[in-house]
Design an enzyme around this catalytic site. Structure first.
Site, PDB file in Angstrom:
ATOM      1  NE  ARG A 238      -1.881  -2.330   3.232  1.00 40.72           N
ATOM      2  CZ  ARG A 238      -2.231  -2.769   4.443  1.00 40.72           C
ATOM      3  NH1 ARG A 238      -3.362  -2.355   4.983  1.00 40.72           N
ATOM      4  NH2 ARG A 238      -1.462  -3.611   5.093  1.00 40.72           N
TER       5      ARG A 238
ATOM      6  CD  GLN B 198       7.435 -14.093   6.506  1.00 42.45           C
ATOM      7  OE1 GLN B 198       7.592 -12.869   6.578  1.00 42.45           O
ATOM      8  NE2 GLN B 198       6.258 -14.665   6.686  1.00 42.45           N
TER       9      GLN B 198
ATOM     10  CG  ASN C 213      -0.835  -0.440   6.942  1.00 46.17           C
ATOM     11  OD1 ASN C 213       0.087  -1.198   7.226  1.00 46.17           O
ATOM     12  ND2 ASN C 213      -1.915  -0.337   7.689  1.00 46.17           N
TER      13      ASN C 213
ATOM     14  CE1 TYR D  28      39.250  15.832 -10.404  1.00 42.89           C
ATOM     15  CE2 TYR D  28      37.802  17.408 -11.489  1.00 42.89           C
ATOM     16  CZ  TYR D  28      38.264  16.112 -11.327  1.00 42.89           C
ATOM     17  OH  TYR D  28      37.734  15.113 -12.097  1.00 42.89           O
TER      18      TYR D  28
HETATM   19  C1  UD1 Z   1      -1.704  -6.236  11.108  1.00 42.57           C
HETATM   20  C2  UD1 Z   1      -2.669  -7.086  11.939  1.00 42.57           C
HETATM   21  C3  UD1 Z   1      -3.927  -6.286  12.215  1.00 42.57           C
HETATM   22  C4  UD1 Z   1      -3.552  -5.013  12.941  1.00 42.57           C
HETATM   23  C5  UD1 Z   1      -2.499  -4.231  12.182  1.00 42.57           C
HETATM   24  C6  UD1 Z   1      -1.979  -3.087  13.045  1.00 42.57           C
HETATM   25  C7  UD1 Z   1      -2.292  -9.411  11.220  1.00 42.57           C
HETATM   26  C8  UD1 Z   1      -2.834 -10.543  10.433  1.00 42.57           C
HETATM   27  N1  UD1 Z   1      -3.009  -8.275  11.177  1.00 42.57           N
HETATM   28  O1  UD1 Z   1      -2.341  -5.963   9.889  1.00 42.57           O
HETATM   29  O2  UD1 Z   1      -4.834  -7.037  13.007  1.00 42.57           O
HETATM   30  O3  UD1 Z   1      -4.700  -4.204  13.133  1.00 42.57           O
HETATM   31  O4  UD1 Z   1      -1.375  -5.058  11.854  1.00 42.57           O
HETATM   32  O5  UD1 Z   1      -1.134  -2.240  12.364  1.00 42.57           O
HETATM   33  O6  UD1 Z   1      -1.272  -9.553  11.855  1.00 42.57           O
HETATM   34  N2  UD1 Z   1       4.997  -8.957   7.986  1.00 42.57           N
HETATM   35  C9  UD1 Z   1       5.965  -9.935   7.880  1.00 42.57           C
HETATM   36  N3  UD1 Z   1       5.718 -11.036   7.123  1.00 42.57           N
HETATM   37  C10 UD1 Z   1       4.538 -11.244   6.502  1.00 42.57           C
HETATM   38  C11 UD1 Z   1       3.538 -10.251   6.627  1.00 42.57           C
HETATM   39  C12 UD1 Z   1       3.797  -9.125   7.375  1.00 42.57           C
HETATM   40  O7  UD1 Z   1       7.058  -9.804   8.435  1.00 42.57           O
HETATM   41  O8  UD1 Z   1       4.393 -12.294   5.850  1.00 42.57           O
HETATM   42  C13 UD1 Z   1       5.281  -7.762   8.806  1.00 42.57           C
HETATM   43  C14 UD1 Z   1       5.223  -6.470   8.035  1.00 42.57           C
HETATM   44  O9  UD1 Z   1       6.496  -6.135   7.505  1.00 42.57           O
HETATM   45  C15 UD1 Z   1       4.754  -5.466   9.073  1.00 42.57           C
HETATM   46  C16 UD1 Z   1       3.962  -6.312  10.042  1.00 42.57           C
HETATM   47  O10 UD1 Z   1       4.327  -7.640   9.795  1.00 42.57           O
HETATM   48  O11 UD1 Z   1       5.830  -4.875   9.765  1.00 42.57           O
HETATM   49  C17 UD1 Z   1       2.465  -6.128   9.855  1.00 42.57           C
HETATM   50  O12 UD1 Z   1       2.129  -6.490   8.534  1.00 42.57           O
HETATM   51  P1  UD1 Z   1       1.035  -5.699   7.711  1.00 42.57           P
HETATM   52  O13 UD1 Z   1       0.912  -6.329   6.394  1.00 42.57           O
HETATM   53  O14 UD1 Z   1       1.278  -4.253   7.769  1.00 42.57           O
HETATM   54  O15 UD1 Z   1      -0.259  -6.070   8.559  1.00 42.57           O
HETATM   55  P2  UD1 Z   1      -1.630  -5.276   8.622  1.00 42.57           P
HETATM   56  O16 UD1 Z   1      -2.437  -5.613   7.441  1.00 42.57           O
HETATM   57  O17 UD1 Z   1      -1.386  -3.860   8.907  1.00 42.57           O
HETATM   58 CA    CA Z   2       0.387  -2.631   9.137  1.00 43.59          CA
END
Ligand code: UD1
Ligand code: CA
Length: 534
Positions: free
Chosen positions: A39, A105, A266, A426
């Site tokens: 996003r 990961q 995000n 230079y």
């Molecule tokens: C996540 C939460 C949501 C919460 C929100 C708060 C989950 C499923 N959802 O959603 O409930 O309200 O944060 O900000 O956890 N990341 C990884 N590996 C992955 C996916 C994500 O390391 O496979 C990391 C991202 O880099 C990030 C964090 O996890 O730092 C959160 O991921 P993001 O995709 O932003 O989750 P949200 O959709 O915001």
């Molecule tokens: Ca997030």
């Protein structure tokens, strides 16, 4: 707001050492930082985007390091090498080794899958398995340490298996919603992601911040049970809450007093919001510490900057990177300092740009001065308008007040650099050094063709091009001697306007000026001195 550079130095509000109070024994930390952040619509991994000059992920890592008595693991994925470098640079101590374990990961299969990758870090620990885990999103830079400590305290006193941090938002869209039991206790049952929520759940305003404390025995066994049966086909970390509550374990929650703190970045809009909040937090901290800001809202101070007491910052000052400013300094409007070290009692006037520069006590700089990397301005030295310096050491009490370029130069004490002096460092291929001894007087418009050394106490006449080394205390003059032809200009004007009665005569005289006029005797030293002063 979104600037490309981030500082190397991690803001550590208190010095961190392994035996320091405040670290919680048995507590391990996992920071999730593997996502791309679609996003954001960026080529750069989201967690590398700077907030107040510091990569977003470093806020979570710094917080983790301040509270964890056990290991700190960061899960990286997108631009893993870059994220690793940024973390290593910020956290490595004198030994060069970082207290943070980085795990990769490879495929971003969700937050639950991300945390699962960190398991090996905690299996090898000499101190046994952690008793609990603090799990942090890498995209919540506003989260405060006091809040995390409160979360840990509640987790402990409630005897909870999982404790989640929540916030009440006017607009909860995009966040996971906290579904509570309809009983009097209103215990947390589960978290439902925005994209999986039905209409009733969509209406819930309590959101999951993405900060959790999880019991040491429960975490990995629960993560193994996750399935990607949801709208995004991901392994959701948040599903462990439903698992815990379903098994009759206690799930506790702490709700933020100030929902700003829970902001998850995000999008670029959220990045800009986070920047605004962090900037204000930083300014307030320095105002409280005794720094004056004439117009605080216009001042930009990066997270890692430090400022001494009674220093005054005028409007639109930007202090970036690892800049350190001493006490009793004045920085006037629209000046930008990046990675600079400034002593005490330094005055910097308007519209200066300094990068990677050291300025000693009592120096005076600007307006309109440009100092590039590797510059040292010694005590009480003065650098004035339209002076550019690079890799130059300007000695104590020396002055370069107007219109100069000084590059690759070592300049002694009490030196006067005349207006318009240029170090010709230079030759189109290589850079060379200029060395100027103590007490040298350079007249205006001096050019120093490097490599060249000017001995202490020498005087260089205005307009001289110095191509050879100058002995100490010598006078150097290198310019075309001056000719004065009385009346010549008037006669030429007359010739051009056609008002002269003696055109031939004037023409002959003009010729004689160019070709036949003898040079006068060389200028005397007295004349030279007179003309190079000031
Ligand atoms: C996540 C939460 C949501 C919460 C929100 C708060 C989950 C499923 N959802 O959603 O409930 O309200 O944060 O900000 O956890 N990341 C990884 N590996 C992955 C996916 C994500 O390391 O496979 C990391 C991202 O880099 C990030 C964090 O996890 O730092 C959160 O991921 P993001 O995709 O932003 O989750 P949200 O959709 O915001
Ligand atoms: Ca997030």
């Amino acid at each position: 707001m979104n600037r490309s550079r981030a500082t190397d130095a991690l803001t550590v509000k208190k010095p961190v050492s392994s035996d320091q109070q405040g670290k919680i024994a048995g507590l391990a930390v996992v920071v999730m930082a593997a996502g791309l952040g679609k996003r954001m619509r960026s080529k750069q991994a989201k967690v590398l985007h700077p907030v107040a000059g510091q990569a977003m992920v470093l806020y979570s890592v710094g917080l983790g390091l301040r509270v964890a008595g056990g290991a700190v693991a960061v899960v990286v994925g997108h631009q893993a090498d870059l994220v690793r470098q940024v973390i290593d640079r910020a956290t490595s101590g004198k030994s060069g080794s970082s207290p943070v374990a980085i795990v990769e990961q490879r495929e971003q299969l969700g937050t639950g899958h991300a945390v699962l990758q960190s398991r090996p870090v905690f299996e090898v620990g000499a101190n046994g398995a952690p008793s609990s885990y603090l799990i942090l999103n890498g995209d919540t830079p506003l989260l405060q340490e006091t809040t995390v400590r409160e979360l840990l305290r509640v987790h402990e006193t409630a005897g909870a298996t999982v404790t989640v941090l929540t916030a009440m938002l006017e607009d909860a869209s995009g966040y996971g919603r906290v579904v509570r039991a309809k009983t009097a206790e209103r215990g947390v049952l589960r978290i439902v992601e925005d994209r999986d929520a039905d209409a009733e759940e969509q209406a819930i305003r309590e959101i999951n911040v993405g900060t959790y404390v999880v019991d040491g025995k429960f975490l990995f066994s629960a993560l193994e049970k996750l399935t990607p049966s949801n709208a995004q086909g991901e392994y959701y970390l948040t599903d462990i809450i439903h698992l815990a509550s379903g098994q009759g374990h206690r799930v506790a929650a702490v709700t933020l007093g100030n929902p700003d703190e829970g902001l998850g970045v995000n999008t670029r809009r959220q990045l800009a919001e986070a920047e605004l909040v962090v900037r204000k937090q930083i300014r307030d901290r320095w105002l409280d510490a005794g720094v004056t800001m004439v117009d605080p809202a216009s001042v930009w101070i990066d997270a890692a900057v430090t400022i001494g007491r009674d220093t005054v910052l005028y409007p639109n000052v930007m202090l970036e990177g690892a800049t350190v400013i001493g006490e009793d300094c004045v920085v006037r409007s629209s000046t930008r300092l990046t990675d600079c070290v400034v002593g005490n009692g330094v005055e910097i006037l308007d519209h200066c740009v300094f990068t990677d520069t050291r300025i000693e006590d009592g120096a005076h700089l600007g307006p309109f001065t440009h100092l590039r990397p590797g510059v040292v301005v010694r005590k009480k030295a003065k650098v004035g308008n339209f002076v550019e310096m690079k890799k130059t050491d300007l000695g104590e009490g020396s002055k370069a007040n107007h219109l100069s370029y000084l590059g690759d130069a070592k300049i002694g004490k009490g030196v006067n650099i005349g207006a318009g002096t240029i170090t010709c460092n230079y030759d189109g291929m290589q850079k060379f050094q200029t060395v100027i001894g103590d007490g040298v007087f350079l007249g205006s418009d001096t050019q120093l063709v490097a490599p060249v050394t000017v001995g202490a106490g020498a005087i260089i006449a205005a307009g001289t091009t110095v191509t050879e080394n100058v002995p100490a205390d010598a006078l150097v003059i290198g310019r075309v001697p001056q000719l004065n032809r009385a009346g010549w200009a008037a006669r030429r004007r007359a010739l051009q306007t056609g008002t002269t009665r003696e055109p031939v005569n004037v023409k002959r005289k003009t010729k004689s000026v160019r070709l036949t006029k003898k040079r006068p005797k060389a200028s005397t030293g007295r004349q030279v001195k007179k003309r190079t002063r000031g």
